[in-house]
Scaffold this active site. Structure first.
Site, mmCIF file in Angstrom:
data_model
loop_
_atom_site.group_PDB
_atom_site.id
_atom_site.type_symbol
_atom_site.label_atom_id
_atom_site.label_comp_id
_atom_site.label_asym_id
_atom_site.label_seq_id
_atom_site.Cartn_x
_atom_site.Cartn_y
_atom_site.Cartn_z
ATOM 1 N N ASP A 173 -4.920 21.648 45.292
ATOM 2 C CA ASP A 173 -5.917 20.947 44.449
ATOM 3 C C ASP A 173 -5.687 20.944 43.657
ATOM 4 O O ASP A 173 -6.835 20.373 42.991
ATOM 5 C CB ASP A 173 -7.315 21.514 45.157
ATOM 6 C CG ASP A 173 -7.016 22.906 45.028
ATOM 7 O OD1 ASP A 173 -6.191 23.425 44.141
ATOM 8 O OD2 ASP A 173 -9.076 22.963 45.203
ATOM 9 N N HIS A 194 19.481 14.338 28.366
ATOM 10 C CA HIS A 194 17.919 14.561 29.313
ATOM 11 C C HIS A 194 17.056 15.892 29.924
ATOM 12 O O HIS A 194 15.836 16.584 30.141
ATOM 13 C CB HIS A 194 16.926 13.699 30.099
ATOM 14 C CG HIS A 194 16.663 12.349 29.840
ATOM 15 N ND1 HIS A 194 16.855 11.407 31.101
ATOM 16 C CD2 HIS A 194 16.647 11.483 28.362
ATOM 17 C CE1 HIS A 194 16.686 10.036 29.861
ATOM 18 N NE2 HIS A 194 16.654 10.302 28.401
ATOM 19 N N ASP A 238 14.415 16.666 20.566
ATOM 20 C CA ASP A 238 13.778 15.253 20.764
ATOM 21 C C ASP A 238 12.745 15.566 21.061
ATOM 22 O O ASP A 238 12.345 15.815 22.108
ATOM 23 C CB ASP A 238 14.711 15.008 21.426
ATOM 24 C CG ASP A 238 14.037 13.220 21.690
ATOM 25 O OD1 ASP A 238 13.013 12.815 21.694
ATOM 26 O OD2 ASP A 238 15.078 12.626 22.344
ATOM 27 N N ASP A 289 8.650 8.872 18.158
ATOM 28 C CA ASP A 289 9.625 10.051 18.920
ATOM 29 C C ASP A 289 10.569 10.294 18.194
ATOM 30 O O ASP A 289 11.712 9.224 17.983
ATOM 31 C CB ASP A 289 10.453 8.968 20.673
ATOM 32 C CG ASP A 289 12.134 8.959 21.022
ATOM 33 O OD1 ASP A 289 12.335 9.912 21.102
ATOM 34 O OD2 ASP A 289 12.327 8.218 21.414
ATOM 35 N N HIS A 305 25.280 6.643 25.049
ATOM 36 C CA HIS A 305 23.144 6.034 25.020
ATOM 37 C C HIS A 305 23.766 4.747 23.968
ATOM 38 O O HIS A 305 24.279 4.046 23.246
ATOM 39 C CB HIS A 305 22.187 6.549 25.280
ATOM 40 C CG HIS A 305 22.396 7.316 24.256
ATOM 41 N ND1 HIS A 305 21.615 7.159 22.339
ATOM 42 C CD2 HIS A 305 22.599 8.466 23.939
ATOM 43 C CE1 HIS A 305 21.382 8.152 22.098
ATOM 44 N NE2 HIS A 305 22.497 9.313 22.240
ATOM 45 N N HIS A 337 14.742 1.562 21.539
ATOM 46 C CA HIS A 337 13.700 0.850 22.603
ATOM 47 C C HIS A 337 13.107 1.089 22.241
ATOM 48 O O HIS A 337 12.837 1.209 20.790
ATOM 49 C CB HIS A 337 14.123 1.816 23.656
ATOM 50 C CG HIS A 337 13.983 3.518 23.306
ATOM 51 N ND1 HIS A 337 12.209 3.574 23.001
ATOM 52 C CD2 HIS A 337 14.647 4.702 23.499
ATOM 53 C CE1 HIS A 337 12.667 5.417 22.232
ATOM 54 N NE2 HIS A 337 13.631 5.386 22.704
ATOM 55 N N HIS A 367 9.404 4.449 25.992
ATOM 56 C CA HIS A 367 10.041 3.696 26.178
ATOM 57 C C HIS A 367 9.076 2.103 26.549
ATOM 58 O O HIS A 367 9.292 1.567 27.949
ATOM 59 C CB HIS A 367 11.262 3.819 27.330
ATOM 60 C CG HIS A 367 12.243 5.094 27.169
ATOM 61 N ND1 HIS A 367 12.357 5.569 28.829
ATOM 62 C CD2 HIS A 367 12.512 5.563 26.160
ATOM 63 C CE1 HIS A 367 13.415 6.591 27.749
ATOM 64 N NE2 HIS A 367 13.214 6.578 26.260
ATOM 65 N N GLU A 415 17.960 5.750 16.961
ATOM 66 C CA GLU A 415 18.766 6.791 17.435
ATOM 67 C C GLU A 415 20.190 7.568 18.008
ATOM 68 O O GLU A 415 20.444 8.013 19.069
ATOM 69 C CB GLU A 415 18.016 7.628 18.500
ATOM 70 C CG GLU A 415 17.553 6.577 19.770
ATOM 71 C CD GLU A 415 16.674 7.293 20.746
ATOM 72 O OE1 GLU A 415 17.620 9.141 21.486
ATOM 73 O OE2 GLU A 415 15.966 6.229 21.123
ATOM 74 N N TYR A 442 27.921 13.400 20.663
ATOM 75 C CA TYR A 442 27.876 14.710 22.027
ATOM 76 C C TYR A 442 29.187 15.083 22.403
ATOM 77 O O TYR A 442 30.326 14.061 23.311
ATOM 78 C CB TYR A 442 27.400 14.631 23.111
ATOM 79 C CG TYR A 442 26.209 13.636 22.655
ATOM 80 C CD1 TYR A 442 25.028 14.256 22.416
ATOM 81 C CD2 TYR A 442 25.950 12.781 22.671
ATOM 82 C CE1 TYR A 442 23.549 13.452 22.317
ATOM 83 C CE2 TYR A 442 24.675 11.525 21.934
ATOM 84 C CZ TYR A 442 23.678 12.319 21.658
ATOM 85 O OH TYR A 442 22.252 12.040 21.515
ATOM 86 N N ARG A 468 21.562 14.706 18.058
ATOM 87 C CA ARG A 468 20.554 13.442 17.973
ATOM 88 C C ARG A 468 20.528 13.033 16.701
ATOM 89 O O ARG A 468 19.777 13.735 16.126
ATOM 90 C CB ARG A 468 20.564 12.117 19.250
ATOM 91 C CG ARG A 468 19.755 11.517 18.770
ATOM 92 C CD ARG A 468 19.374 11.068 21.227
ATOM 93 N NE ARG A 468 18.309 11.992 21.237
ATOM 94 C CZ ARG A 468 18.810 12.678 21.897
ATOM 95 N NH1 ARG A 468 19.980 13.092 22.574
ATOM 96 N NH2 ARG A 468 17.988 13.687 22.620
ATOM 97 N N GLU A 474 17.232 10.726 15.527
ATOM 98 C CA GLU A 474 16.772 9.674 15.876
ATOM 99 C C GLU A 474 14.789 8.945 14.864
ATOM 100 O O GLU A 474 13.745 10.479 14.915
ATOM 101 C CB GLU A 474 15.554 9.867 17.396
ATOM 102 C CG GLU A 474 14.485 8.847 18.171
ATOM 103 C CD GLU A 474 14.679 8.968 19.562
ATOM 104 O OE1 GLU A 474 14.180 9.844 19.715
ATOM 105 O OE2 GLU A 474 14.429 8.428 20.299
HETATM 106 N N1 GLY Z 1 13.529 11.065 23.922
HETATM 107 C C1 GLY Z 1 13.228 10.554 24.846
HETATM 108 C C2 GLY Z 1 14.492 9.118 24.250
HETATM 109 O O1 GLY Z 1 14.728 9.209 23.147
HETATM 110 O O2 GLY Z 1 13.870 7.914 24.893
HETATM 111 MN MN MN Z 2 13.766 10.749 21.662
HETATM 112 MN MN MN Z 3 14.096 7.630 21.805
#
Ligand code: GLY
Ligand code: MN
Ligand code: MN
Length: 441
Positions: free
Chosen positions: A42, A245, A262, A273, A352, A356, A363, A386, A390, A408, A410
């Site tokens: 609950d 992720h 991240d 982000d 990737h 975005h 996103h 970003e 890897y 990465r 970003e």
């Molecule tokens: N943190 C998710 C991305 O970088 O798209």
């Molecule tokens: Mn990110």
């Molecule tokens: Mn991102």
């Protein structure tokens, strides 16, 4: 009752008017709040309002439905919401009630949510088109179909049921894509909080630190600034950085490891982000440094494409070219530049896209392509840049010294009249800046 949204009430009214103008006089728009979700028996997950409803009202409560009825004489913006209830409010906190929805949230009229079933068929009657986001909340989809059927059952008595059903996002996503001055203020704030959070994580880094300890630093800074994580914070030490992720955050950084963080704050609904990849001990190894420099060069190449009139895709293409060129010259990839790009050979290390849209959703909504072509950048669009690299731990095609490195970088930009503004300015970004920041802590 006062609305805490960071956007003045007239701002929401303006958005609703613009949306209604686009939908036309014979339309009706229906937007339910996000449902509450059970986490355990609950107890619930922290409540997060539906981004579309938030964008049009700033109304924070569950069990609400916004109905926009363009041209309706007795009021166009109607909100159905929970009634005041002293007993429940004693447990869960205050509610606006229909009175508050009008007074504090600027609705033309408001009704108890329990009356929705009775009132909505009458509002649908006589309207040609229904704008709604189908498929997001199946339970509500069925309710809407039920109300439509109630109108259809009255056809012989002269009722006119709507006969066109349109995706609400078609109109609304395009509006949300272009950020207003007020929205940019909130996004700058989200970015600034996130910059401070990343600095706190870099300060706390050391060999032996657990990923969750760094996550705690990040989220302490978010909460101390009345913000929260915009998405599950990613803290990956060593080869965990290669999991795009990664969310377990239970590993430990060894001496010589990189840590990829991240994480971004959500402030008044708006997300930042940011990713940084720093050495746990403050100094990059030669290989880590070479790959970090390469990702930084790819980011700079993408950033150089961030100005009005340039196709959105140009940033990604520039990053891919820079990364591929670098991977070839470091010997991680073999072959000719054009061919490695054309046949996607670089995807072995870069899986990737380079960014975005960013806004109320991390996103964020908005089309990337129009009529099959990459859309052109325009002032007010906000997005991430970003690039990353890897190298899987088990990649025996490269010398062992490269394996398990994940990087990465970003940042967040908004397109301006003559170029861009870096929302995440001020946070150490290059290997050199990061080493200097960590040496000075
Ligand atoms: N943190 C998710 C991305 O970088 O798209
Ligand atoms: Mn990110
Ligand atoms: Mn991102």
């Amino acid at each position: 009752m006062r609305a805490v949204t960071g956007i003045p009430a007239q701002g929401y009214a303006r958005r609703r008017r613009q949306l209604m103008r686009m939908a036309g006089e014979d339309a009706i728009l229906v937007l339910p709040s996000a449902p509450e979700r059970i986490r355990s028996r609950d107890t619930h997950y922290p409540y997060r309002q539906d981004s579309d409803l938030w964008y049009l009202t700033g109304f924070p409560e569950p069990e609400a439905v916004l109905v926009l009825v363009p041209g309706r004489r007795h009021g166009e913006a109607l909100l159905f919401c929970r009634e005041r209830d002293p007993e429940r409010e004693g447990w869960d906190g205050p509610r606006a009630g229909p009175e508050g929805a009008v007074e504090a949230y600027g609705m033309d009229d408001a009704y108890p949510i329990d009356d929705l079933d009775e009132i909505l068929p009458g509002l649908l009657e006589g309207r040609t088109r229904v704008y709604y986001h189908f498929g997001l909340d199946t339970e509500f989809d069925l309710k809407l179909i039920g109300w439509l059927n109630r109108v259809r059952a009255q056809v012989r008595l002269g009722a006119q049921p709507p006969h066109e059903f349109l995706e609400l996002g078609h109109l609304l996503d395009e509006m949300r894509l272009f950020k207003s001055r007020d929205e940019l203020k909130l996004m700058r704030r989200a970015a600034r909080i996130s910059v401070q959070a990343h600095e706190a994580a870099m300060r706390a880094a050391r060999p032996g630190v657990h990923e969750y300890e760094l996550q705690a630093e990040l989220e302490r800074v978010f909460r101390a600034a009345d913000a929260e994580p915009a998405y599950a914070s990613i803290v990956g030490a060593g080869a965990n950085a290669c999991v795009l992720h990664y969310r377990a955050n239970r590993g430990q950084a060894r001496d010589g490891d990189l840590v990829l963080v991240d994480a971004g704050a959500e402030y008044r609904g708006y997300a930042a982000d940011i990713t940084r990849t720093f050495p746990a001990n403050g100094r990059y190894t030669r290989e880590q440094r070479a790959l970090h420099d390469l990702v930084a060069a790819a980011q700079a190449a993408a950033l150089a494409q961030a100005r009005p009139g340039v196709p959105y895709e140009a940033g990604h293409n520039a990053a891919v070219e820079a990364l591929t060129e670098g991977l070839l010259s470091l010997g991680l990839l073999k072959g000719k530049l054009e061919k490695t790009i054309a046949d996607g050979g670089y995807k072995r290390y870069y899986r990737h896209k380079t960014g975005h849209w960013l806004g109320l959703d991390v996103h964020d909504v908005g089309d990337y392509r129009i009529d099959g072509e990459s859309r052109l950048l325009e002032p007010g669009m906000v997005f991430t840049i970003e690039p990353g690299l890897y190298v899987p731990v088990d990649d025996t095609s490269v010398p062992a010294k490269w394996r398990g490195i994940g990087i990465r970088i970003e940042d967040n930009v908004v397109i301006t009249q003559d170029g861009h503004e870096l929302l995440t300015e001020g946070l150490a970004r290059s290997a050199e800046e990061i080493e200097a920041f960590m040496a000075a802590r």
